[in-house]
Scaffold this motif. Structure first.
Motif, PDB file in Angstrom:
ATOM      1  N   GLY A  27       0.850  -1.194   0.000  1.00 40.12           N
ATOM      2  CA  GLY A  27       0.000   0.000   0.000  1.00 40.12           C
ATOM      3  C   GLY A  27       0.884   1.241   0.000  1.00 40.12           C
ATOM      4  N   PHE A  28       0.311   2.364   0.428  1.00 38.16           N
ATOM      5  CA  PHE A  28       1.073   3.624   0.495  1.00 38.16           C
ATOM      6  C   PHE A  28       2.423   3.417   1.190  1.00 38.16           C
ATOM      7  CE2 PHE A  28      -2.599   6.403  -0.488  1.00 38.16           C
ATOM      8  CZ  PHE A  28      -1.950   7.478  -1.081  1.00 38.16           C
ATOM      9  N   TYR A  48       6.168  -8.010  -0.679  1.00 45.12           N
ATOM     10  CA  TYR A  48       5.115  -9.017  -0.837  1.00 45.12           C
ATOM     11  C   TYR A  48       3.769  -8.423  -0.461  1.00 45.12           C
ATOM     12  CZ  TYR A  48       8.971 -12.384  -0.775  1.00 45.12           C
ATOM     13  OH  TYR A  48      10.123 -13.072  -1.048  1.00 45.12           O
ATOM     14  N   GLY A  56      -3.015  -1.698  -1.444  1.00 42.51           N
ATOM     15  CA  GLY A  56      -3.419  -1.892  -0.047  1.00 42.51           C
ATOM     16  C   GLY A  56      -4.897  -1.610   0.153  1.00 42.51           C
ATOM     17  N   THR A  57      -5.182  -0.696   1.061  1.00 41.28           N
ATOM     18  CA  THR A  57      -6.568  -0.288   1.360  1.00 41.28           C
ATOM     19  C   THR A  57      -7.388  -0.097   0.089  1.00 41.28           C
ATOM     20  OG1 THR A  57      -5.989   0.849   3.411  1.00 41.28           O
ATOM     21  CG2 THR A  57      -7.910   1.679   2.240  1.00 41.28           C
ATOM     22  N   LEU A  67     -14.477   6.318  -0.631  1.00 35.56           N
ATOM     23  CA  LEU A  67     -13.963   7.665  -0.862  1.00 35.56           C
ATOM     24  C   LEU A  67     -12.985   8.009   0.253  1.00 35.56           C
ATOM     25  CD1 LEU A  67     -14.915  10.235  -2.666  1.00 35.56           C
ATOM     26  CD2 LEU A  67     -16.190  10.904  -0.628  1.00 35.56           C
ATOM     27  N   THR A 120       0.740 -13.219  -2.547  1.00 35.16           N
ATOM     28  CA  THR A 120       1.620 -13.961  -1.656  1.00 35.16           C
ATOM     29  C   THR A 120       1.496 -13.421  -0.235  1.00 35.16           C
ATOM     30  OG1 THR A 120       3.172 -14.169  -3.506  1.00 35.16           O
ATOM     31  CG2 THR A 120       4.012 -14.729  -1.316  1.00 35.16           C
ATOM     32  N   ALA A 152       4.571  -3.256   6.572  1.00 31.77           N
ATOM     33  CA  ALA A 152       3.657  -2.182   6.146  1.00 31.77           C
ATOM     34  C   ALA A 152       2.293  -2.837   5.964  1.00 31.77           C
ATOM     35  CB  ALA A 152       4.158  -1.548   4.853  1.00 31.77           C
ATOM     36  N   LEU A 155      -3.054  -0.370   8.981  1.00 36.22           N
ATOM     37  CA  LEU A 155      -3.664  -0.270  10.314  1.00 36.22           C
ATOM     38  C   LEU A 155      -5.171  -0.479  10.255  1.00 36.22           C
ATOM     39  CD1 LEU A 155      -3.642   3.434  11.574  1.00 36.22           C
ATOM     40  CD2 LEU A 155      -3.966   2.702   9.251  1.00 36.22           C
ATOM     41  N   PHE A 392     -12.591  -3.022  11.188  1.00 41.32           N
ATOM     42  CA  PHE A 392     -11.305  -3.721  11.140  1.00 41.32           C
ATOM     43  C   PHE A 392     -10.790  -4.047  12.540  1.00 41.32           C
ATOM     44  CE2 PHE A 392     -11.890  -1.038   7.497  1.00 41.32           C
ATOM     45  CZ  PHE A 392     -11.543  -1.873   6.445  1.00 41.32           C
ATOM     46  N   MET A 402       0.056 -13.236  12.096  1.00 40.26           N
ATOM     47  CA  MET A 402       1.273 -13.855  11.545  1.00 40.26           C
ATOM     48  C   MET A 402       2.041 -14.557  12.654  1.00 40.26           C
ATOM     49  SD  MET A 402       2.879 -10.879   9.173  1.00 40.26           S
ATOM     50  CE  MET A 402       4.539 -11.415   9.411  1.00 40.26           C
ATOM     51  N   ILE A 451       3.015   8.393   7.033  1.00 37.78           N
ATOM     52  CA  ILE A 451       3.703   7.257   6.412  1.00 37.78           C
ATOM     53  C   ILE A 451       5.046   7.727   5.841  1.00 37.78           C
ATOM     54  CG2 ILE A 451       3.626   5.720   4.382  1.00 37.78           C
ATOM     55  CD1 ILE A 451       0.584   5.380   4.963  1.00 37.78           C
TER      56      ILE A 451
HETATM   57  P1  FAD Z   1      -2.615  -0.662   3.607  1.00 39.44           P
HETATM   58  O1  FAD Z   1      -2.998   0.208   2.493  1.00 39.44           O
HETATM   59  O2  FAD Z   1      -3.685  -1.207   4.473  1.00 39.44           O
HETATM   60  O3  FAD Z   1      -1.766  -1.864   2.986  1.00 39.44           O
HETATM   61  C1  FAD Z   1      -1.365  -2.960   3.751  1.00 39.44           C
HETATM   62  C2  FAD Z   1      -1.167  -4.136   2.818  1.00 39.44           C
HETATM   63  O4  FAD Z   1      -0.502  -5.170   3.553  1.00 39.44           O
HETATM   64  C3  FAD Z   1      -2.463  -4.751   2.325  1.00 39.44           C
HETATM   65  O5  FAD Z   1      -2.510  -4.725   0.919  1.00 39.44           O
HETATM   66  C4  FAD Z   1      -2.440  -6.178   2.843  1.00 39.44           C
HETATM   67  O6  FAD Z   1      -2.949  -7.112   1.903  1.00 39.44           O
HETATM   68  C5  FAD Z   1      -0.961  -6.394   3.080  1.00 39.44           C
HETATM   69  N1  FAD Z   1      -0.687  -7.402   4.095  1.00 39.44           N
HETATM   70  C6  FAD Z   1      -1.034  -7.381   5.399  1.00 39.44           C
HETATM   71  N2  FAD Z   1      -0.588  -8.475   6.023  1.00 39.44           N
HETATM   72  C7  FAD Z   1       0.064  -9.206   5.089  1.00 39.44           C
HETATM   73  C8  FAD Z   1       0.736 -10.446   5.113  1.00 39.44           C
HETATM   74  N3  FAD Z   1       0.851 -11.159   6.247  1.00 39.44           N
HETATM   75  N4  FAD Z   1       1.273 -10.910   3.964  1.00 39.44           N
HETATM   76  C9  FAD Z   1       1.186 -10.203   2.808  1.00 39.44           C
HETATM   77  N5  FAD Z   1       0.550  -9.017   2.737  1.00 39.44           N
HETATM   78  C10 FAD Z   1      -0.002  -8.532   3.854  1.00 39.44           C
HETATM   79  N6  FAD Z   1      -6.539   7.338   5.758  1.00 39.44           N
HETATM   80  C11 FAD Z   1      -6.425   8.671   5.604  1.00 39.44           C
HETATM   81  O7  FAD Z   1      -5.452   9.259   6.044  1.00 39.44           O
HETATM   82  N7  FAD Z   1      -7.390   9.359   4.932  1.00 39.44           N
HETATM   83  C12 FAD Z   1      -8.471   8.767   4.398  1.00 39.44           C
HETATM   84  O8  FAD Z   1      -9.302   9.436   3.796  1.00 39.44           O
HETATM   85  C13 FAD Z   1      -8.624   7.372   4.577  1.00 39.44           C
HETATM   86  N8  FAD Z   1      -9.710   6.715   4.106  1.00 39.44           N
HETATM   87  C14 FAD Z   1      -9.815   5.370   4.316  1.00 39.44           C
HETATM   88  C15 FAD Z   1     -10.953   4.719   3.840  1.00 39.44           C
HETATM   89  C16 FAD Z   1     -11.100   3.353   4.037  1.00 39.44           C
HETATM   90  C17 FAD Z   1     -12.287   2.636   3.494  1.00 39.44           C
HETATM   91  C18 FAD Z   1     -10.116   2.633   4.762  1.00 39.44           C
HETATM   92  C19 FAD Z   1     -10.270   1.170   5.034  1.00 39.44           C
HETATM   93  C20 FAD Z   1      -8.998   3.283   5.233  1.00 39.44           C
HETATM   94  C21 FAD Z   1      -8.836   4.650   5.012  1.00 39.44           C
HETATM   95  N9  FAD Z   1      -7.709   5.326   5.457  1.00 39.44           N
HETATM   96  C22 FAD Z   1      -7.606   6.680   5.272  1.00 39.44           C
HETATM   97  C23 FAD Z   1      -6.603   4.607   6.091  1.00 39.44           C
HETATM   98  C24 FAD Z   1      -5.695   3.956   5.013  1.00 39.44           C
HETATM   99  O9  FAD Z   1      -5.582   2.614   5.376  1.00 39.44           O
HETATM  100  C25 FAD Z   1      -4.345   4.665   4.941  1.00 39.44           C
HETATM  101  O10 FAD Z   1      -4.538   6.011   4.537  1.00 39.44           O
HETATM  102  C26 FAD Z   1      -3.327   4.051   3.985  1.00 39.44           C
HETATM  103  O11 FAD Z   1      -3.916   3.608   2.786  1.00 39.44           O
HETATM  104  C27 FAD Z   1      -2.559   2.930   4.662  1.00 39.44           C
HETATM  105  O12 FAD Z   1      -1.531   2.478   3.829  1.00 39.44           O
HETATM  106  P2  FAD Z   1      -0.607   1.279   4.318  1.00 39.44           P
HETATM  107  O13 FAD Z   1       0.322   0.980   3.219  1.00 39.44           O
HETATM  108  O14 FAD Z   1      -0.024   1.602   5.637  1.00 39.44           O
HETATM  109  O15 FAD Z   1      -1.592   0.055   4.574  1.00 39.44           O
END
Ligand code: FAD
Ligand code: NA7
Length: 550
Positions: A27-28, A48, A56-57, A67, A120, A152, A155, A392, A402, A451
């Motif tokens: 994700g991000f 991975y 991600g999200t 949105l 994966t 990553a 949350l 969540f 894990m 992030i």
């Molecule tokens: P994520 O984008 O959650 O990515 C984590 C990735 O890790 C996922 O793809 C998952 O498949 C992978 N993963 C996890 N465990 C494993 C594993 N064991 N093996 C392999 N892969 C794994 N935040 C804001 O700041 N503003 C917003 O407007 C906002 N809107 C949101 C709307 C929704 C519907 C949701 C659910 C969240 C929103 N968020 C928002 C929070 C959002 O999650 C973060 O902004 C940001 O996208 C998080 O990025 P990340 O990379 O940390 O995590």
């Protein structure tokens, strides 16, 4: 079992490794970490994700109406000025397909795909103290070794499936919003939605016009303000692009990092008339965080100020929702102290004839039967589709799922048995050379700028570890101190007084505890800078050779 063992010489005297770093999640957080470690530090990196695509999200949450509630101009990366200038956006908030397309563009632009393995899941990761390397196991039966692991995991990523009796007997489709299928036809159907948080409100507003009948099952009504979504004009986007330097400077030096100036005015320091004017002005502009933090400075800390904001929203519900019984069920009575919500035309949606609301606080769901949902008043709500907008297992959910093991085989489940803990939201004691993006007790803000802050700081810490030739780990004292800091700050706010995912209080059986640093992004960045300036105070750097047997 496939074992990838290219046995490259490990960095810094560690044993042979397949990669310098493994990043879990695309994700991000994971995408920027991959870019940073690979393209700036020159490390070999493998990322991975269990998902079939990056994002991600924004890969998983494809429900109708999905949105951002951060405005588009600050829901993006800021690390690359050309990327900021080149990429366009068309609406005030960003729709899920637009954010996914943006992240896919980032992958292409920085040539990240070749180092990302999709589909994966990582099932286990274990630190070997004799070689100072991590062994990472995938659900495809592969194992790889690495010097560093960056988690990553997201949350708001591990979905919360409610344990409702009979759920497996339902004859229609049950869909969680966080695992939405690519195609799903809702037109004309009898649809139920459980949950009315941010997600529930978005999906409810979006699908009401197309479904046959919508039943919202509401346990705890929540305060919501209009999102105020609208198209952006080309001139507005051009003006923002011309001002990005000062915009990001403001964001990084603010509390919630949402791209607006937070108020410095206490709610009770102005007249009732002025208070109402300010609330109305911000209601008209739209935005949940803006309403909580841009109106007055103490809505989240002072009960009287909080009640003023809450009663303004309650009066809006009475004004908008025509059916008095629906209005009663929709009106919150508790503190306004969850993540502040906003949605498009949310309360107006309940004026539609095809939308009903079931008060499941008064008449809880008893069971799910093949025809639908049975509530304690004996009623069966007949449905074709049941949507679970039930949220969540936030923050530590994906960690606990894990088999993650640090020194001495210590599992993360044991280490965090009482509560998930970290030093600076980035590392956790007992898990050397493991770095978390948005780990427990990280900042509570608009997330991309937090992030980026963490990714950039992790890269510095990795560089320092490499320079010092070894293994880096947070001391137990530093972690304890950070946990206390986070708890003290949280206790100065009203947030802990309400049960929500911000404190892990939305999952049955999970301990309610502090999970965020609520001191704001500016203060968080200052803390990181101070720790770095003090030679990464609170971290222990152990030369690898000292622990590798001769
Ligand atoms: P994520 O984008 O959650 O990515 C984590 C990735 O890790 C996922 O793809 C998952 O498949 C992978 N993963 C996890 N465990 C494993 C594993 N064991 N093996 C392999 N892969 C794994 N935040 C804001 O700041 N503003 C917003 O407007 C906002 N809107 C949101 C709307 C929704 C519907 C949701 C659910 C969240 C929103 N968020 C928002 C929070 C959002 O999650 C973060 O902004 C940001 O996208 C998080 O990025 P990340 O990379 O940390 O995590
Ligand atoms: P939330 O904010 O955790 O909301 C979940 C909703 O689901 C909330 O209304 C819950 O009611 C309800 N819920 C959960 N379990 C049940 C059961 N078993 N029965 C009835 N109702 C239930 O999740 P969201 O996805 O909306 O938002 C999470 C964040 O993601 C959001 O802040 C954005 O950042 C994106 P409750 O309040 O517990 O009574």
């Amino acid at each position: 079992m496939t074992t990838l063992n290219t046995t490259r010489p490990g960095t810094d005297g560690a044993g042979p490794v397949d990669y310098d770093a493994v990043v879990i999640g695309a994700g991000f957080g994971g995408l920027y970490m991959l870019h940073k470690l690979r393209d700036e530090l020159g490390l070999s990196v493998r990322a991975y994700d269990r998902a079939g695509g990056v994002g991600g999200t924004w890969y998983w949450n494809r429900y109708p109406g999905a949105l951002s509630d951060t405005e588009g101009f600050v829901y993006r990366y800021s690390f690359d000025k050309d990327l900021l200038q080149d990429y366009e956006w068309a609406t005030r908030y960003l729709k899920q397909p637009d954010i996914l397309a943006y992240l896919e563009h980032v992958v292409e632009r920085f040539d990240l795909a070749k180092d990302i393995q999709l589909d994966t899941g990582i099932t286990a990761a274990a630190f070997d103290e004799t070689t100072n390397t991590w062994t990472v196991t995938t659900d495809r039966g592969e194992t790889v070794t690495a010097t560093y692991v960056v988690t990553a995991l997201g949350l708001l990523s591990k979905i919360n499936m409610p344990d409702i009796p009979g759920i497996e007997t339902f004859a229609g489709d049950i869909i969680h919003t966080g695992a939405w299928p690519d195609q799903h036809e809702l037109a004309g159907k009898r649809v139920g939605v459980i949950g009315n948080g941010s997600t529930g409100q978005q999906v409810i507003s979006a699908i009401a016009p197309e479904v046959g009948h919508l039943t919202v099952f509401m346990r705890t009504p929540q305060y919501s303000v209009p999102a105020g979504d609208r198209p952006m004009t080309a001139d507005e986007v051009t003006a923002i692009k011309g001002d990005f330097d000062s915009i990001w400077d403001q964001v990084r030096n603010s509390v919630v990092a949402f791209g607006f100036e937070e108020s410095a005015v206490p709610a009770m320091s102005v007249s009732e008339e002025e208070r109402q004017r300010v609330f109305q002005e911000n209601w008209d502009i739209g935005g949940g965080f803006r309403f909580m933090f841009g109106t007055f400075c103490d809505i989240a800390t002072d009960p009287e100020a909080n009640e003023a904001a809450a009663s303004f929203i309650r009066s809006k519900i009475q004004e908008i929702v025509k059916d008095p019984e629906k209005a009663r069920i929709l009106t919150p009575t508790d503190l306004y102290a969850r993540r502040p919500l906003c949605a498009n035309h949310y309360y107006e949606t309940y004026n539609r004839d095809n939308v009903s609301v079931a008060d499941i606080k008064e008449h809880p769901i008893v069971e799910i039967v093949p025809e639908g949902v049975r509530t304690a008043d004996g009623k069966t709500h007949e449905l074709d589709v049941l949507i679970l907008a039930t949220g969540f297992d936030a923050v530590d959910g994906n960690y606990m799922a894990m088999d993650l093991r640090g020194r001495g085989g210590l599992s993360i489940n044991e280490a965090w048995a009482e509560a998930p803990q970290s030093y600076l939201g980035i590392t956790t004691t007992g898990f050397p050379n493991m770095f978390m993006i948005l780990g427990p007790n990280g900042p509570f803000t608009n997330l991309p700028p937090s992030i980026e802050t963490q990714v950039e700081w992790i890269a510095k810490l990795v560089a320092a570890a490499r320079e010092q030739g070894g293994v880096v780990e947070a001391s137990a004292e530093a972690q304890q101190g950070w946990t206390e800091t986070c708890r003290t700050i949280a206790d100065m706010t009203l947030f802990p007084q309400v049960d929500s995912w911000i404190f892990g209080a939305n999952i049955p059986g999970k301990t309610k505890t502090v999970m965020f640093y609520i001191g704001g992004l500016a203060n968080y960045r200052a803390q990181l800078a101070e720790v770095e300036d003090a030679g990464f105070r609170g971290f222990e750097f152990v030369p690898a050779r000292a622990t590798v047997p001769a």
